[in-house]
Scaffold this motif. Structure first.
Motif, PDB file in Angstrom:
ATOM      1  N   THR A 150      19.322  -5.583   0.544  1.00 17.49           N
ATOM      2  CA  THR A 150      18.124  -5.211  -0.171  1.00 17.49           C
ATOM      3  C   THR A 150      18.452  -4.210  -1.271  1.00 17.49           C
ATOM      4  N   THR A 151      17.634  -4.224  -2.276  1.00 16.78           N
ATOM      5  CA  THR A 151      17.823  -3.316  -3.384  1.00 16.78           C
ATOM      6  C   THR A 151      16.470  -2.966  -3.989  1.00 16.78           C
ATOM      7  N   ASP A 182       0.819  -1.207   0.000  1.00 17.02           N
ATOM      8  CA  ASP A 182       0.000   0.000   0.000  1.00 17.02           C
ATOM      9  C   ASP A 182       0.853   1.258   0.000  1.00 17.02           C
ATOM     10  N   HIS A 183       2.168   1.095   0.059  1.00 14.12           N
ATOM     11  CA  HIS A 183       3.059   2.250   0.048  1.00 14.12           C
ATOM     12  C   HIS A 183       3.099   2.872  -1.341  1.00 14.12           C
ATOM     13  N   GLU A 184       3.278   4.179  -1.385  1.00  8.81           N
ATOM     14  CA  GLU A 184       3.406   4.890  -2.649  1.00  8.81           C
ATOM     15  C   GLU A 184       4.825   4.777  -3.198  1.00  8.81           C
ATOM     16  N   LEU A 205      10.680  -0.949   1.164  1.00  6.20           N
ATOM     17  CA  LEU A 205      11.948  -1.521   1.608  1.00  6.20           C
ATOM     18  C   LEU A 205      12.216  -1.218   3.075  1.00  6.20           C
ATOM     19  N   LYS A 206      11.961   0.005   3.473  1.00  5.90           N
ATOM     20  CA  LYS A 206      12.193   0.390   4.865  1.00  5.90           C
ATOM     21  C   LYS A 206      11.340  -0.461   5.816  1.00  5.90           C
ATOM     22  N   GLU A 207      10.081  -0.618   5.479  1.00 10.38           N
ATOM     23  CA  GLU A 207       9.206  -1.430   6.335  1.00 10.38           C
ATOM     24  C   GLU A 207       9.664  -2.890   6.377  1.00 10.38           C
ATOM     25  N   MET A 208      10.035  -3.423   5.229  1.00  9.74           N
ATOM     26  CA  MET A 208      10.499  -4.812   5.190  1.00  9.74           C
ATOM     27  C   MET A 208      11.774  -4.985   6.018  1.00  9.74           C
ATOM     28  N   GLU A 209      12.712  -4.051   5.893  1.00 10.31           N
ATOM     29  CA  GLU A 209      13.965  -4.140   6.636  1.00 10.31           C
ATOM     30  C   GLU A 209      13.733  -4.036   8.151  1.00 10.31           C
ATOM     31  N   GLU A 210      12.784  -3.215   8.554  1.00 12.24           N
ATOM     32  CA  GLU A 210      12.559  -2.977   9.975  1.00 12.24           C
ATOM     33  C   GLU A 210      11.656  -4.023  10.628  1.00 12.24           C
TER      34      GLU A 210
END
Length: 59
Positions: free
Chosen positions: A51-52, A17-19, A25-30
């Motif tokens: 991540t990339t 749902d992120h734009e 990526l930030k959410e997945m990493e955290e």
């Protein structure tokens, strides 16, 4: 016992749902977890997820 360095390439397809891909990526990493466990003959010493960003797929 010898030490080996292995590289795994993992492709993960997500619906978000992120734009921005950066926010995804930030959410997945955290908040996401990836688990690599020991086996009877292999002990995991260290692991790191790199991540990339990727281009958007054409639909």
């Amino acid at each position: 016992m010898k030490t080996e360095e292995l590289f795994f390439i993992v492709r993960i397809e997500v619906r978000t749902d992120h734009e921005s891909i950066n926010d995804t990526l930030k959410e997945m990493e955290e908040q996401s977890r990836f688990l690599m466990t020991d086996t009877p003959k292999v002990k995991v010493i260290n692991s790191e997820i790199l991540t990339t960003k990727t281009r958007n797929q054409k639909n």
